[in-house]
Design an enzyme around this catalytic site. Structure first.
Site, PDB file in Angstrom:
ATOM      1  CG  LEU A   7     -14.290  -6.569 -76.900  1.00  0.00           C
ATOM      2  CD1 LEU A   7     -13.155  -5.567 -77.108  1.00  0.00           C
ATOM      3  CD2 LEU A   7     -15.612  -5.823 -76.837  1.00  0.00           C
ATOM      4  CG  ASP A   8     -18.932  -9.230 -81.641  1.00  0.00           C
ATOM      5  OD1 ASP A   8     -19.128 -10.127 -80.823  1.00  0.00           O
ATOM      6  OD2 ASP A   8     -19.777  -8.367 -81.943  1.00  0.00           O
ATOM      7  CE1 TYR A   9     -10.712 -12.779 -86.526  1.00  0.00           C
ATOM      8  CE2 TYR A   9     -11.987 -11.773 -88.304  1.00  0.00           C
ATOM      9  CZ  TYR A   9     -10.826 -12.389 -87.857  1.00  0.00           C
ATOM     10  OH  TYR A   9      -9.791 -12.622 -88.732  1.00  0.00           O
TER      11      TYR A   9
END
Length: 243
Positions: A101-103
């Site tokens: 999952l993106d930052y």
């Protein structure tokens, strides 16, 4: 089957890079034979020895984690940013995130030390559904949502068809809340899909992975998956049936 250097690293003997050097130096045996070829694959039934000592086989563990925003989907970071494994200080097994999952994206993430299971969950051919809630800029019309449903042309090719549902629209505040379900896992895919129709994502959360939800968890919380849940996920991936 997993790469030998990965198995050695996951057993806690050395980093991946050092494990590779140990293999090249002839310090690793598989079933009694020295193996010097990087990329050699071994299974759970193989006996791996490093410098004459057999590796302990780790018990397989599976966790559902509610990843907060501002946390990396990684096991370490050279810039000292917070990573998902920081939330599991008491876990002895060398767990890692299944996919990413993106930052800036929060939501449901699975962590495990089971490489075969991780591959089943992330490989596009197994088509595991992932549902996101996106707050986007503006109010996309029906035609734009249809484009998302049919598939959007991105720089790395067409996306597979998605399921899209407008949850709320606020023209005064110039924003909408949209639910989108995809089964691919390309880098920043949901954000890029909305950018492609001219409605960039302002906030994104993954609400569901197959039948798993965030029910009862707050950001930063985790729980162990039950044996039944793990088995059900395997069956879904192997059969392509989502329910």
């Amino acid at each position: 089957m997993e790469r030998l250097q990965k198995v050695v690293a996951h057993a806690g003997v050395a980093s991946r890079r050092k494990a590779e050097q140990m293999i090249l130096d002839g310090k690793v045996r598989v079933n009694g034979k020295v193996v010097k070829e990087l990329g050699t694959k071994v299974s759970n039934s193989d006996t791996v020895e490093v410098e004459g000592i057999a590796l302990e086989k780790e018990q397989k563990v599976y966790f559902l984690f509610y990843k907060p925003r501002g946390v990396l989907s990684a096991v370490s970071d050279d810039k000292n940013r917070k990573v998902v494994t920081d939330f599991f200080p008491e876990i002895e097994e060398r767990i890692y995130p299944v996919g990413r999952l993106d930052y800036d994206t929060s939501g449901l993430l699975i962590l495990t030390n089971d490489g075969e299971f991780a591959n089943l969950m992330t490989h596009p051919k197994f088509q595991i559904d992932k549902t996101y809630i996106a707050r986007v800029k503006g109010v996309p019309d029906r035609d734009k949502l249809k484009k998302l449903e049919r598939g959007i042309k991105l720089e790395d090719g067409m996306t597979a068809p998605a399921r899209v549902k407008m949850q709320s629209a606020d023209p005064k505040q110039n924003k909408s809340i949209i639910q989108i379900t995809i089964h691919e896992g390309r880098n920043r895919q949901v954000r890029r899909m909305f950018e492609a129709i001219g409605h960039p994502v302002q906030k994104l959360r993954r609400e569901q992975f197959a039948f798993l939800t965030l029910h009862g968890l707050n950001a930063g919380d985790a729980r162990e998956l039950t044996a039944h849940e793990v088995k059900k996920l395997r069956v879904m991936a192997e059969t392509g049936k989502q329910h």
